[in-house]
Design a protein around this motif. Sequence first.
Motif, mmCIF file in Angstrom:
data_model
loop_
_atom_site.group_PDB
_atom_site.id
_atom_site.type_symbol
_atom_site.label_atom_id
_atom_site.label_comp_id
_atom_site.label_asym_id
_atom_site.label_seq_id
_atom_site.Cartn_x
_atom_site.Cartn_y
_atom_site.Cartn_z
ATOM 1 N N ASP A 270 41.595 44.463 44.839
ATOM 2 C CA ASP A 270 42.652 43.732 44.139
ATOM 3 C C ASP A 270 43.383 42.741 45.040
ATOM 4 O O ASP A 270 44.467 42.271 44.681
ATOM 5 C CB ASP A 270 43.650 44.714 43.537
ATOM 6 C CG ASP A 270 44.344 45.577 44.586
ATOM 7 O OD1 ASP A 270 43.878 45.590 45.749
ATOM 8 O OD2 ASP A 270 45.347 46.233 44.239
ATOM 9 N N ALA A 272 42.735 39.569 45.841
ATOM 10 C CA ALA A 272 42.889 38.255 45.217
ATOM 11 C C ALA A 272 43.953 38.295 44.119
ATOM 12 O O ALA A 272 44.745 37.353 43.972
ATOM 13 C CB ALA A 272 41.557 37.771 44.654
ATOM 14 N N GLN A 273 43.995 39.386 43.350
ATOM 15 C CA GLN A 273 45.002 39.505 42.305
ATOM 16 C C GLN A 273 46.401 39.580 42.909
ATOM 17 O O GLN A 273 47.353 38.981 42.384
ATOM 18 C CB GLN A 273 44.737 40.749 41.459
ATOM 19 C CG GLN A 273 45.676 40.886 40.267
ATOM 20 C CD GLN A 273 45.519 39.724 39.308
ATOM 21 O OE1 GLN A 273 44.441 39.500 38.744
ATOM 22 N NE2 GLN A 273 46.591 38.971 39.092
ATOM 23 N N LYS A 274 46.559 40.294 44.025
ATOM 24 C CA LYS A 274 47.862 40.383 44.682
ATOM 25 C C LYS A 274 48.323 39.012 45.179
ATOM 26 O O LYS A 274 49.502 38.667 45.057
ATOM 27 C CB LYS A 274 47.790 41.367 45.846
ATOM 28 C CG LYS A 274 47.691 42.825 45.426
ATOM 29 C CD LYS A 274 47.618 43.733 46.652
ATOM 30 C CE LYS A 274 47.560 45.196 46.235
ATOM 31 N NZ LYS A 274 47.438 46.091 47.420
ATOM 32 N N GLY A 276 47.336 36.132 43.917
ATOM 33 C CA GLY A 276 47.641 35.363 42.713
ATOM 34 C C GLY A 276 49.025 35.678 42.173
ATOM 35 O O GLY A 276 49.772 34.785 41.783
ATOM 36 N N ASP A 277 49.388 36.955 42.190
ATOM 37 C CA ASP A 277 50.721 37.348 41.721
ATOM 38 C C ASP A 277 51.808 36.811 42.657
ATOM 39 O O ASP A 277 52.877 36.383 42.204
ATOM 40 C CB ASP A 277 50.819 38.871 41.627
ATOM 41 C CG ASP A 277 49.935 39.458 40.531
ATOM 42 O OD1 ASP A 277 49.492 38.687 39.648
ATOM 43 O OD2 ASP A 277 49.674 40.678 40.564
ATOM 44 N N GLY A 349 40.471 27.385 40.458
ATOM 45 C CA GLY A 349 41.375 28.292 41.146
ATOM 46 C C GLY A 349 41.949 27.609 42.379
ATOM 47 O O GLY A 349 41.987 26.380 42.460
ATOM 48 N N VAL A 361 41.111 32.316 45.314
ATOM 49 C CA VAL A 361 41.693 33.024 44.173
ATOM 50 C C VAL A 361 41.253 32.297 42.908
ATOM 51 O O VAL A 361 41.631 31.144 42.674
ATOM 52 C CB VAL A 361 43.231 33.071 44.272
ATOM 53 C CG1 VAL A 361 43.808 33.868 43.098
ATOM 54 C CG2 VAL A 361 43.676 33.688 45.599
ATOM 55 N N GLU A 362 40.435 32.963 42.122
ATOM 56 C CA GLU A 362 39.917 32.369 40.891
ATOM 57 C C GLU A 362 41.036 32.236 39.855
ATOM 58 O O GLU A 362 42.062 32.918 39.906
ATOM 59 C CB GLU A 362 38.787 33.242 40.333
ATOM 60 C CG GLU A 362 37.661 33.526 41.311
ATOM 61 C CD GLU A 362 36.581 32.467 41.278
ATOM 62 O OE1 GLU A 362 36.688 31.537 40.438
ATOM 63 O OE2 GLU A 362 35.631 32.579 42.083
ATOM 64 N N GLU A 364 41.187 33.312 36.943
ATOM 65 C CA GLU A 364 41.467 34.545 36.207
ATOM 66 C C GLU A 364 42.544 35.387 36.887
ATOM 67 O O GLU A 364 43.228 36.191 36.242
ATOM 68 C CB GLU A 364 40.194 35.386 36.073
ATOM 69 C CG GLU A 364 39.020 34.683 35.406
ATOM 70 C CD GLU A 364 38.240 33.820 36.391
ATOM 71 O OE1 GLU A 364 37.554 34.366 37.272
ATOM 72 O OE2 GLU A 364 38.366 32.588 36.254
ATOM 73 N N ALA A 365 42.693 35.245 38.207
ATOM 74 C CA ALA A 365 43.696 36.019 38.944
ATOM 75 C C ALA A 365 45.033 35.296 39.020
ATOM 76 O O ALA A 365 45.954 35.785 39.675
ATOM 77 C CB ALA A 365 43.184 36.324 40.351
#
Length: 378
Positions: A270, A272-274, A276-277, A349, A361-362, A364-365
Amino acid sequence: MALFSRRKKTEDDLTESRTSPEPDGIDQEGAEASGSPAGGPEVMSAEPAPQIGISVQAFRGVGAAAGPEVELPDPDQPEPRTPPASPRPTAPAPSAPEKRTLPLAPALPPEATESMPGMKDNVLLRTALAELEEGATNEQLIGVLRQMLQNHLYLRVHGDARAQVTEGKPLSIAVVRDGERSYMLAFSSAAAVRESVQRETEPTATSAIAQPVTAVLHQLVSGDFAGLIVDNASGVHRAVFPIEVLKKALEQSDVNMAIKTLLAAPREDDSAQKVGDALATTKIWVAVNDGGGKGPAGIAEARTADGRRFLQVFSHPLEIVALGRGDKPMPFEPEQLAKVLTEHSGIAGVIVDPAGPSMIVEREALGAVLVRAVDISD
């Protein structure tokens, strides 16, 4: 904390381009953490070493020639945290930058190491220092400074740092004096602290404490220091930064170093998601080129071999300078990033800090970022 004593996915296939439309609202101007002990106490002994002076290449600021070597005495006795006031050196006016030879870094962060058990090294900083050579250029020192902004630094404390913290006393941090000027000492690892202790002819009980880099910089700029010396006992692999440069670096930093901390950490599913956030709540920077007077200003992009477009974004202006392309750093708020991504659906991204460590970071993230565009429209 340790007590020291002595007996007498990569972007290899990316190409660069520009997003021509410049978003509205770009600001043309450039922006406390508490430390905690790391590890338990550890006592060391070493054979006496001869006293030597510190000779370091002085960093004078972006675009300026590296300053002359500064000769400073060894810190025979660590001094209190707040030395007497001293005059500030004045940096010379910037000159045209010469050809750059900057130390970059791989996309993936290095493996974590502990030069002493329980005390993690700042591997990115240590690696950048190791690449310095005799007569280091200003550009090489930029490479060190940008990596210093990751993770933590070790401070050398006169006496037992744990006891001083417990008793609520100010830490008696080691400094080096050059006449009326005082330089704080900081280290990339506990081993570097040990080397500093071994250089002294009359050492006293010394401890090391790890602190977030922003906490160190806040303490530095709030005191009467002329600058910071990193790994003072490491021969040519040491650096000194004047207080003016560090103040500017701190002003332009995210107070929590959220993105830099994530990029320097081991990759997880996760990660990349972190990132992105974090981009949805953190001011970042973009690299802008004026087009050489031949067209509108553009924001730097990167393209994969299959033609997908990624916007280049940066956690700090020094990350842009490190690429040596002559781009101008521009601050970018989450709402501006959301606006660009919304208006340019072809952008797949972002790529964060291409000089490394970096991360793709794509789109989607980046849902938390895109929501900011919805909020604006509402």
